[in-house]
Design a protein around this motif. Structure first.
Motif, PDB file in Angstrom:
ATOM      1  N   GLY A 183       0.807  -1.421   0.184  1.00  0.00           N
ATOM      2  CA  GLY A 183       0.014   0.175  -0.047  1.00  0.00           C
ATOM      3  C   GLY A 183       0.795   1.214   0.023  1.00  0.00           C
ATOM      4  N   ASN A 197      -6.172   2.871   0.127  1.00  0.00           N
ATOM      5  CA  ASN A 197      -6.629   2.016  -0.888  1.00  0.00           C
ATOM      6  C   ASN A 197      -6.328   0.749  -0.733  1.00  0.00           C
ATOM      7  N   ILE A 198      -6.372   0.056   0.442  1.00  0.00           N
ATOM      8  CA  ILE A 198      -6.289  -1.236   0.930  1.00  0.00           C
ATOM      9  C   ILE A 198      -7.451  -1.919   0.851  1.00  0.00           C
ATOM     10  N   PRO A 199      -7.642  -2.700  -0.138  1.00  0.00           N
ATOM     11  CA  PRO A 199      -9.160  -3.382  -0.313  1.00  0.00           C
ATOM     12  C   PRO A 199      -9.558  -4.078   1.022  1.00  0.00           C
ATOM     13  N   GLN A 200     -10.830  -4.276   1.270  1.00  0.00           N
ATOM     14  CA  GLN A 200     -11.317  -4.771   2.424  1.00  0.00           C
ATOM     15  C   GLN A 200     -11.186  -6.253   2.331  1.00  0.00           C
ATOM     16  N   THR A 239     -15.299  -0.158  -0.088  1.00  0.00           N
ATOM     17  CA  THR A 239     -14.596  -1.452  -0.345  1.00  0.00           C
ATOM     18  C   THR A 239     -13.166  -1.167   0.159  1.00  0.00           C
ATOM     19  N   VAL A 240     -12.724  -0.216   0.598  1.00  0.00           N
ATOM     20  CA  VAL A 240     -11.510  -0.298   0.912  1.00  0.00           C
ATOM     21  C   VAL A 240     -11.190   0.252   2.361  1.00  0.00           C
ATOM     22  N   TRP A 241     -10.247   0.027   3.116  1.00  0.00           N
ATOM     23  CA  TRP A 241      -9.960   0.304   4.648  1.00  0.00           C
ATOM     24  C   TRP A 241      -9.615   1.617   4.711  1.00  0.00           C
TER      25      TRP A 241
END
Lengths: 266, 173
Positions: A183, A197-200, A239-241
């Motif tokens: 990331g 932008n780290i996907p969940q 959708t992202v953390w």
């Protein structure tokens, strides 16, 4: 007729001699010093008498004996060296701690002192003359605290990880599954930073370590930046953390930093 | 007073005073040495008649200046203090060795202080010694007087002085 012998009175004699002394006193020293030099020239042989006796005094025989002037000179030099040694020891201590976590021998470290602290920015007392250039990683207490931003010949500015202007590629360690998630970290202009932008779909939890990822020419092995303090679903994009990272150390307490200067292959 | 012999004596005293030989009797790291010329000054000032004492005092002062770096300061201070001692001894008997040692000590301080001031006036940049040295040299010289009194008295007799020692000459009464 018998010649009268000139014999002044005591008072006249005394005043005359005092006046003569005043004349001696008023004469320029380069004139009167000729008398002193003449005395030394004429009786030089006798004046040296006993010098061999003096040199053979027990103190002079000792190999440890030095004259007082020499002793004072050496003592001053010793005091300066002692202060220098203390400073070098301090630097060795700092370097040895860094080296414990920096196994790569080709990694060069330039120690610097923080001379000024601004908002999310440090000014350090090293510059291009010491091998610093823009983009290099800066360590404080063995954790990455920022990047070199601007470099002059002898000072540089360091953009801290808490600054929104500082973006660093990172890896989040997930020890439970023995994986790293890539990331980018960016400061929040407060006391922390955010990971973008780290996907969940990645199982990220609070307390995971965040490392600065390797970067060719700047960082050969991962170095810790901080830990995840907060991990929630994104407000704008679910959708992202939305990850908040707390730096490993309190940046306000840092007074010395080390800049990683990679040696270029010959 | 045999002036030629006196000249030789003063010259010898000046040479010994400034020779490396004196280092053998120097004390402490500050190299405190006795002042032979000071001892001679006091001896002659209390032993000669006052007229001769004036000449002798200034002559010894000149010798002291020769051994130093400046001409003038000791010439004046030795001359004035020697003359003063020669006059004071008419009023106060300085007969005992202890009394003479006290005079040497006092004279040493009284000579050194104006000499330092005069040297500063002349513009000397040389170090003049500290407070300890101003007192230590006269103390050492005064103590040494107990040892050298006999040979100095013998030399004085050789020069023709000391016959009227501690007495007033008939023409001075």
């Amino acid at each position: 007729m018998a010649r009268r012998q000139f014999k002044p009175s005591k008072l006249t004699l005394f005043i005359g001699l005092v006046l003569l002394g005043c004349i001696f006193l008023l004469l320029p020293q380069n004139v009167t010093s000729r008398l002193n030099f003449a005395f030394i020239d004429i009786f030089g042989f006798f004046l040296k008498m006993g010098s061999s006796v003096t040199q053979n005094r027990p103190a002079a025989l000792s190999p440890d004996y030095v004259p007082r002037e020499e002793y004072n000179r050496l003592q001053t030099a010793y005091a300066n060296l002692e202060a220098e040694l203390a400073e070098q020891k301090k630097q060795v201590d700092v370097l040895s701690k860094v080296r414990l976590t920096e196994p790569d021998p080709s990694t060069g470290l330039v120690l610097a002192k923080v001379v000024n602290k601004k908002e999310n920015e440090f000014i350090i007392n090293r510059g291009a003359g010491d091998g610093l250039k823009t983009g290099q990683y800066v360590l404080g207490d063995n954790a990455v605290i920022g990047l070199v931003e601007q470099v002059s010949n002898d000072i540089s500015s360091v953009r801290l990880v808490t600054s929104s202007a500082c973006k660093i590629p990172i890896k989040i360690s997930a020890p439970e599954i023995n994986k790293y998630f890539n990331g980018t970290i960016q400061g929040n202009d407060k006391k922390g930073a955010r990971v973008l932008n780290i996907p969940q779909k990645y199982e990220i939890k609070t307390g995971f370590n965040v490392y600065a990822a390797e970067k060719a020419g700047f960082l050969r092995s991962m170095r810790i930046i901080g830990r995840i303090a907060k991990c929630t679903a994104g407000e704008k994009n679910p959708t992202v953390w939305d990850i908040t990272v707390e730096p490993a150390y309190n940046l306000n307490n840092i007074t010395d930093v080390a800049v990683i200067v990679l040696k270029q292959p010959e | 007073m045999k002036w030629f012999r006196f000249t030789v004596l003063i010259l010898a005293g000046a040479i010994i005073q400034s020779s490396a030989l004196m280092e053998t009797v120097s004390l402490t790291v500050q190299h405190i040495k006795p002042n032979i010329l000071l001892i001679l000054l006091v001896y002659f000032a209390i032993s000669c008649d006052s007229y001769d004492a004036i000449i002798i005092s200034f002559a010894i002062g000149f010798a002291a200046d020769l051994t130093g770096a400046l001409i003038g300061p000791y010439f004046i201070s030795f001359g004035i203090i020697g003359t003063a001692i020669a006059h004071i001894r008419k009023l106060i008997l300085v007969k005992k060795t202890g009394q003479q040692a006290i005079v040497i000590f006092a004279a040493g301080i009284l000579i050194q202080i104006p000499a330092i001031i005069l040297a500063k006036i002349k513009g000397s940049t040389a170090e003049t010694g500290g407070f300890l040295e101003i007192f230590a040299v006269p103390i050492y010289s005064a103590i040494l007087w107990f040892l050298v009194k006999w040979p100095v008295t013998a030399i004085g007799k050789w020069l023709g002085v000391g016959i009227h020692r501690f007495k007033l000459r008939i023409d001075e009464r």
